[in-house]
Motif scaffolding. Sequence first.
Motif, PDB file in Angstrom:
ATOM      1  N   CYS A   1     -12.318  22.345  47.274  1.00 58.43           N
ATOM      2  CA  CYS A   1     -13.761  22.358  47.517  1.00 58.43           C
ATOM      3  C   CYS A   1     -14.399  23.550  46.800  1.00 58.43           C
ATOM      4  O   CYS A   1     -13.896  24.677  46.865  1.00 58.43           O
ATOM      5  CB  CYS A   1     -14.038  22.438  49.021  1.00 58.43           C
ATOM      6  SG  CYS A   1     -15.807  22.585  49.421  1.00 58.43           S
ATOM      7  N   MET A   2     -15.460  23.271  46.067  1.00 59.36           N
ATOM      8  CA  MET A   2     -16.187  24.374  45.419  1.00 59.36           C
ATOM      9  C   MET A   2     -17.686  24.277  45.755  1.00 59.36           C
ATOM     10  O   MET A   2     -18.546  24.548  44.907  1.00 59.36           O
ATOM     11  CB  MET A   2     -15.931  24.408  43.919  1.00 59.36           C
ATOM     12  CG  MET A   2     -16.192  23.128  43.176  1.00 59.36           C
ATOM     13  SD  MET A   2     -15.901  23.392  41.404  1.00 59.36           S
ATOM     14  CE  MET A   2     -16.256  21.771  40.783  1.00 59.36           C
ATOM     15  N   CYS A   3     -17.939  23.884  46.996  1.00 61.63           N
ATOM     16  CA  CYS A   3     -19.326  23.796  47.440  1.00 61.63           C
ATOM     17  C   CYS A   3     -20.008  25.175  47.438  1.00 61.63           C
ATOM     18  O   CYS A   3     -21.188  25.304  47.095  1.00 61.63           O
ATOM     19  CB  CYS A   3     -19.399  23.181  48.834  1.00 61.63           C
ATOM     20  SG  CYS A   3     -19.018  21.413  48.865  1.00 61.63           S
TER      21      CYS A   3
ATOM     22  N   CYS B   1     -19.075  19.884  43.369  1.00 62.21           N
ATOM     23  CA  CYS B   1     -17.771  19.795  44.042  1.00 62.21           C
ATOM     24  C   CYS B   1     -17.231  18.373  43.909  1.00 62.21           C
ATOM     25  O   CYS B   1     -17.919  17.398  44.237  1.00 62.21           O
ATOM     26  CB  CYS B   1     -17.928  20.183  45.517  1.00 62.21           C
ATOM     27  SG  CYS B   1     -16.404  20.005  46.452  1.00 62.21           S
TER      28      CYS B   1
ATOM     29  N   HIS C   1     -16.924  16.560  47.463  1.00 62.09           N
ATOM     30  CA  HIS C   1     -18.066  16.252  48.337  1.00 62.09           C
ATOM     31  C   HIS C   1     -19.272  15.716  47.576  1.00 62.09           C
ATOM     32  O   HIS C   1     -20.415  15.935  47.982  1.00 62.09           O
ATOM     33  CB  HIS C   1     -18.441  17.514  49.146  1.00 62.09           C
ATOM     34  CG  HIS C   1     -17.314  17.997  49.997  1.00 62.09           C
ATOM     35  ND1 HIS C   1     -16.625  19.160  49.723  1.00 62.09           N
ATOM     36  CD2 HIS C   1     -16.729  17.460  51.093  1.00 62.09           C
ATOM     37  CE1 HIS C   1     -15.666  19.331  50.611  1.00 62.09           C
ATOM     38  NE2 HIS C   1     -15.718  18.309  51.468  1.00 62.09           N
TER      39      HIS C   1
HETATM   40 ZN   LIG Z   1     -16.849  20.790  48.536  1.00 67.92          ZN
END
Ligand SMILES: [Zn+2]
Length: 342
Positions: A235-237, A248, A251
């Motif tokens: 995840c790279m939100c 991301c 997501h």
């Molecule tokens: Zn994410």
Amino acid sequence: MALVVFLILAVLDFVQNTLEMIEKLHCVVQQLRHQLSHKMTQLLQDLVETLEQNGVAREVLLSVASQQWCFWVSAFGAGALLLLLWLCWRTRKRSHKPESSCQQGSPERQDEDEEAEDDDDDDDYGGIGDLAGCVADRIWLPAPYMADKCRLVEDLVEELLSSCRRLSGKTFKPRLQPAIMMGYVYEGWSAREDNVLYQLLVPLQPPPGHAFLLETDTAKDLLTSESCLRVQLQCMCKREQLLRDRLCFLHHSEDELKCQGPSLLNTLCTNSYLDIEKTTCWFQMLVKDAWKLIPLSHHCQLTVLPTTRSCKLSVWKGQENLSIQMTFGVSLDDSESFLSLD
Ligand SMILES: [Zn+2]
């Protein structure tokens, strides 16, 4: 009175019988003694004859062996003497023709070599003296200039990798870390300067939103070159909120992700594992494009050699050549150790 006479006669008869029996026993014992003595004499004679035969056979063997030994020593000595005389003759003959040396050097020297070969075909590289000269001329220990050459190669590779990073920075391909000089080897049997292959390790780091997970060889439960590098999405939100440069992968919908490039899983992986052959192919194409962007390309020529699990380059500048092999690696648990992925 008659009874007394009878008893005396009976005793005398018993004594006479006993004496006869003793005499018979004595005769039997004498016969046995003679037989034993005869047998012993025969055995002793057989033993003496056997020992004499063995002694003769040993003498014969020693004689034959000594004759063989003398023959081989004489033959070896004669051969060595002939070889020594021949080498002396060759050395004396070559001392009048120094230009016929087989050392490879400048073009002028090579022309001289060719002229010498034309003049005398017997001075070709077929003899023992020539072979010894070639070995002495072509094999030498690494010179101090090799350290300078290694630094030159490191600078060249770093310039090339910097150009590669600029080209691949926007994609989700592996991040190329500064190369590590592993050393150099001589290709072929001779230790000539133009036979050196410089070997470097290029550590890979995952692109944003990805993680590398090393999986050990399940059969041995050891971390070996057969280990697989599994690629996992992360995840790279938070990064998305801060930098707003990437979406991301976990997501966002596929439609939303169409505006950015595919993930590493969809490009250089096979079954969620980094495919070294695909990665090598991608890197080779990247190097060709990156080479055109560096100033060195105006003076040198680059050839990417066909390899499947490492990138082998040949850089030419005039008659000079540099052979470079880059192998991918991955860091082991934040340590300074790397696992080669070749
Ligand atoms: Zn994410």
